[in-house]
Design an enzyme around this catalytic site. Structure first.
Site, PDB file in Angstrom:
ATOM      1  CG  ASP A   1      -2.183   1.030   1.073  1.00 34.50           C
ATOM      2  OD1 ASP A   1      -2.103   1.913   0.280  1.00 34.50           O
ATOM      3  OD2 ASP A   1      -3.084   0.633   1.713  1.00 34.50           O
TER       4      ASP A   1
ATOM      5  CG  ASP B   1      -3.383   3.891  -4.395  1.00 29.41           C
ATOM      6  OD1 ASP B   1      -2.575   3.869  -3.377  1.00 29.41           O
ATOM      7  OD2 ASP B   1      -4.493   3.631  -4.506  1.00 29.41           O
TER       8      ASP B   1
END
Length: 429
Positions: free
Chosen positions: A92, A304
């Protein structure tokens, strides 16, 4: 077993090399790639809400990466504790805190829990720890009785929402092993209770790769010199080999870099400055200022690893979609399917009729997406969809997100020390 399930035994059978790999050789029945992506993308709304609300050694060190079951969609094999216990942590890039499901936990989504009692290097951290405020942990209770001043303070505890669930964790430190490197006294959350649905919760934990003081690069100090990269394998590939590469050594020389922007209100996120989009040779006619970076509103473009499909703000996506449709010119028009609104019959379009999409960034970086990153195909019908979508208006109206489907088979380098993000073509299939 789902198509993206990762056998733990398989993850252990990796060659002792600088760039460790993971191979997926299980062939269960699976839905078409299109249906799989649509199902995964349904969870993007929670991810976008998260993104829009967020106020060494010289040798190569890497760890294997493979597709996970739920967003964040990729996991890395890591070791936690002494002796090392194998855990699969979701990558992440937009989160700082690392956490793992710990024993005992009757509500965690897996029985493969990290067992603190079996680690000689595990230590719980008190609420007086300087780490506790960073994890938004509890404040220490006031000591009203002087005779109790020597009593041990309670362990720092914190709660964290994730997707449609939440968890409670104790702050702890232990040895974290990634590839051949071991990072002592790594601070993380030891999850001991989960509330709500666990479907979209990483099964064993999460590795925070953001830019904050809790994240891997900060806690590793000079070990990685502020640099890491990953290459994400395709969702549709059964045999794949992706990697997380840690440190400046071993990064490809062919990388093209664009400046990394910092938003003090969303300090974990990796912003880049997109200057425009093109479809084929035609520039997309987005309204002026559509890509502008604004720290006050959070506007701009984020790279992301956890969002599935790239989302553009409404005016940008409308211009991109219209130009793409104009060039494809599907005779029967376009239909919607899940998050995608530009699906067409591939039998009606000549081979090579779908133009590539290029993302233009500062520094002269022109990231032309491979066709599998631009279109997602159905394996059951002659149908393909433009694999991008508009950012949901009720969730996020200002942040563009370059997501993992568009990053597959591209080496993405995050060089925090030199404030830049790089891209290089690399096959991970």
């Amino acid at each position: 077993m789902a198509a993206t399930t990762i056998p733990l035994l398989l993850l252990l059978l990796t060659a002792a090399a600088a760039d460790l790999s993971v191979y997926h050789n299980v062939h269960p029945a699976s839905p078409s790639p299109l249906e799989s992506i649509i199902a995964l993308a349904r969870e993007d709304d929670a991810r976008l809400l998260f993104l829009s609300s967020k106020a060494a050694s010289t040798g190569v060190s890497s760890a294997p990466v493979a597709s996970g079951q739920t967003p964040p969609s990729y996991v890395v094999r890591a070791g936690l504790g002494s002796p090392s216990q194998q855990v699969l942590l979701a990558l992440d890039t937009s989160a700082d805190a690392t956490w793992a499901h710990c024993s005992p936990c009757s509500t965690c989504p897996t029985s493969s829990l990290f067992v603190p009692a079996n680690s000689s290097s595990y230590a719980s951290l008190p609420c007086s720890s300087s780490w506790c405020p960073l994890f938004q942990g509890q404040a220490c209770p006031a000591q009203s009785d002087p005779s109790q001043s020597a009593a041990p303070l309670p362990t720092c505890a914190f709660a964290k929402p994730f997707a449609d669930a939440s968890f409670q964790a104790a702050l702890a430190s232990d040895s974290l092993k990634l590839g051949r490197d071991s990072i002592p006294n790594y601070t993380f959350g030891c999850v001991n209770a989960v509330t709500g649905p666990t479907t979209n919760l990483p099964k064993q934990g999460l590795l925070g790769l953001g830019r904050g003081p809790m994240a891997l690069l900060s806690q590793a100090g000079s070990l990685y010199n502020g640099v890491f990269s990953y290459c994400l394998p395709s969702y549709k590939s059964y045999y794949f080999s992706g990697s997380l590469r840690l440190g400046a050594g071993g990064q490809p020389r062919s990388v093209r870099y664009t400046p990394m922007l910092r938003n003090p209100h969303r300090s974990s996120l990796y912003y880049v400055n997109v200057t425009g989009l093109s479809v084929g040779r035609a520039w997309v006619k987005a309204p002026a200022g559509s890509f502008a970076f604004d720290p006050n509103t959070g506007a701009g473009t984020v790279v992301d690893s956890g969002t599935v499909i790239t989302r553009w703000t409404a005016p940008v996506y409308a211009a991109l979609r219209d130009e793409f449709r104009r060039q494809v010119a599907a005779p029967s028009g376009y239909t919607s399917l899940g998050a995608f609104d530009t699906c067409f019959n591939t039998d009606e379009v000549a081979a090579g009729g779908a133009p590539p999409v290029t993302i233009h960034m500062d520094g002269g970086v022109d990231l032309t997406l491979p066709m599998e990153n631009t279109l997602i195909h159905s394996s059951a019908t002659p149908l393909a969809c433009l694999a991008m979508a508009e950012a949901p208006q009720n969730v996020n109206s200002v942040v563009n997100v370059v997501a993992n489907l568009q990053q597959q088979n591209i080496r993405v380098v995050f060089d925090v020390t030199n404030s830049r993000v790089g891209f290089a073509k690399e096959s991970c299939n």
